[in-house]
Motif scaffolding. Sequence first.
Motif: not given
Length: 669
Positions: A73-75, A251, A604, A608
Motif C-alpha cells: 500500500d502507499r505506506n 491506504d 482520513w 490517518s
Amino acid sequence: MKQHFPLKNVQQEKRIYRNRIFISVGIVAFFLLLLIVRYAYLQIANYETFSTASDQNRIRLQPLPPARGYIYDRNGILLADNYPVFSATMSRADVQDIASTVQRLTPLLSLSDDDIDRFNARIKTSKKTERVALKLNLTETDIAKFSEVKFQFPGVNIETQMTRYYPHGELFAHVIGYVGRINDKELKEIDKDLYAGTNLIGKIGVEKSYEDLLHGVPGNESVEADAHGNVLRNLGRKDPVRGNDLYLSIDYGLQVVATEQLVGHRGAIVAMNPRTGEILALVSSPSFNPNLFVTGISHTDYSALRDNLDQPLYNRAVQGAYPPGSTIKPMFGLGGIHYGYVDWATAISDPGYFTLPGDSHRFRDHKKSGHGTVNMHKAQVVSCDTYFYVLSYRMGIEKMNAWMRQFGFGEKTGVDLPSESTGLYPNPEWKMRTRKSKWLKGETISVSIGQGAFTATPLQLGMATAIIANQGAHITPHVLRESHGAKPYTVHNAPDGKIQFNGKPEDWIKMRDVMVDVVQSGTGRGIRTPLYQIAGKTGTAQVKSIAQGKRYNESLLTERQLDHGLFVGFAPAENPEIAIAVVWENGRHGGSAAQLARPIFDYWLLKSKKNPILPANHQMSGGLMTAGIKPGELPNDIGTTATATTSTNTAQPVSPPPIAAAPQLVESD
C-alpha cells in the motif's frame, strides 16, 4: 596335322589381374575418400551443431522463472506476497510416454481434470527440456505417497516453486485481483520464452494491469543430467531478474474503514485524492478471498461464488453501472451556466411538477407541493427536480451529452484497472443504433436528474466530484503510486487537462459553496461536523418503476426493490484532500449513503496521520511500514481452505441485475 594350344596365356592373365587390382584399389580409394569427406563434414564443417546435440544428451539449459514483484500500500504495508510450494514437474525430454505417466499419477496425486487439461495444453507448447508443473501446492501426503514409488516414475520430479499469497484476503480483492494458472488463450498470447517455467499470470486487478512490471525477466542454468533428467551437477547460471515492486496509492487504514461501512450491504465506495487522481480506497461489497484462485479454485467454491445472488465476483466500483440520481446536479448545473441558459439568479416557480408544451404528462418533483420560487442555489440544496427539468428542456440532450462527457460520463475514466465499464450517457444516435427508435423529449427530462437510461459507475462519480473539487481541472484515477525495480516506469500524479467552461472562475467556487450548504442545511445535513467543512450532494435512484399518478410505498416493496442511495462529496471544502463517491444498493435514499461517507472523511482528515489503522503483527522496518509477514516468509495459514461465503471478481464478471427505468420519476434525497 594336329594344332597345339598353350595351356595358359600368361600375358593375358597378368593384364586381367592388373586391371582388377586397379579397379579394386579405385573402388576402395573412392569409398575411403567419401568417408574422409563425410568425416570432415561432421567433424569440421558441422562441429558446433553436432557437438551441441551430443552435449544436450547430458547437458541442459533449464529456465529459471523470476520471482514476482511484491505489492504494497502507499505506506509500505505488504498486500501481495510470494511463498514457496512443492510441485510435480516433468518434461518431454525426460518422459517418453507422458499420457501414460499422467494417467498413473492421477490417483496418486489426486489430479483433477483441470490439472490435467492445463498441463496438457502447456506441455504441447513448451520446449523439450522445459519442466512443466503437473500440480502446484502438493500436500505433505502427496509428497510422501510419491516418494514411496518415485522409482516407477523416472523423469518426474518434486520441485519448489514460488506462488502468490494475499495476507489480507477479501480486503483488497477487487483492487489487487489475483494470479492464476496460465490458460489456453493466454498461452497463445504470451511470449513463451519470457514465461518459460512460469505457471501463474495476473487475471484481474493490479495483478493483470501491471503484469509486465510484476513478472520480471527469466534466467537460466546449465546442468548435467542423467538419462532420467535427474540433475547431477550445475555447470553455470544466469540469475533471473525479479519483477518490480509496486506501491499503490491505496491506504490500508482507509480501506478498512470504507469496507466496514458496507459490511452486510451491497454497494461500492471510491475515495481519491482530487489533486493527483490517486485512489485512496476502492471497495466493492461483498468481496471474496483471492487466495482461492491462485493454484486453482475447486468447482464447489467457484460455483458458490458464481451463483451467489449478491454477486461477490462483480467489481461494483469499476464495473457497476447505476442511475446516478441527483448526484450529477452540480455538474449539470454548471453546464447550464456554460451554455448561458441559466445563471445564479435565474429562478423558476416550482408547482411540484413539469410538463412539456402540448403534453399533459407530469414529470413530478419529489416534493409533491413543490418548492415555490427556486434559483440555482436553492435547487441544489433542496434537490429540486423541477428546476433541472426546465433546464434540460432549454438545453437539449445533445448539449447535455457534450457537456457531461467532459466529466467522464459515458466514457472510461482511464483507470489502471481492467474491465472498466463506460456506463451510459444516452443520446438520439445511441437510441437509434441500439433500439431502432427516435429520441423522445421526455427522455431528456429523465436524464437531467440522473435517471432513465443514464448510468454511471461509482468511479466515474468519484472522478466527476474530484473535477469540481479541482475547480475544473481534470484528473485520471489511478491506483499505482510508485514502481521500484529493473523496469523503469513513471506514474503521472497531477491534473492532465481542464474542463472547457465558458463561465467565470468563481462559478466553480459558488458551486462548491452550494455543495457545502447541501451538507450544512440541505439533504446531506445528517453528516455535518464543526471540525471541517464537507461539500457534498446526495442522490436517490429508483429501482422499482412507479406508474403515473401512483405514490411510492416502501412497505409494498421487497428489500431488493428499494431505491439506491448515493452520495458524492469532498473535504475540507476550501482545500480538498479527499473526494468520495458512495453507492449503497437499496439503501433507500441519499442521506443514508452520506452516513457511510462521514467515518471515511473523519479517518482520513483526523486520524490517518496521528493514529493510523495497521494490520495485526505490524512492525516498522527501514523507515517504511511493512506487514508482519515478511516477503517470502511462509504464512501460518497456508494450506487451509477458505470458505466461499462471500464473493469474487473474475476476468468476465457476471453482470448485475438490470435496474428498471421508471416511467414516473420520483426522488427524495
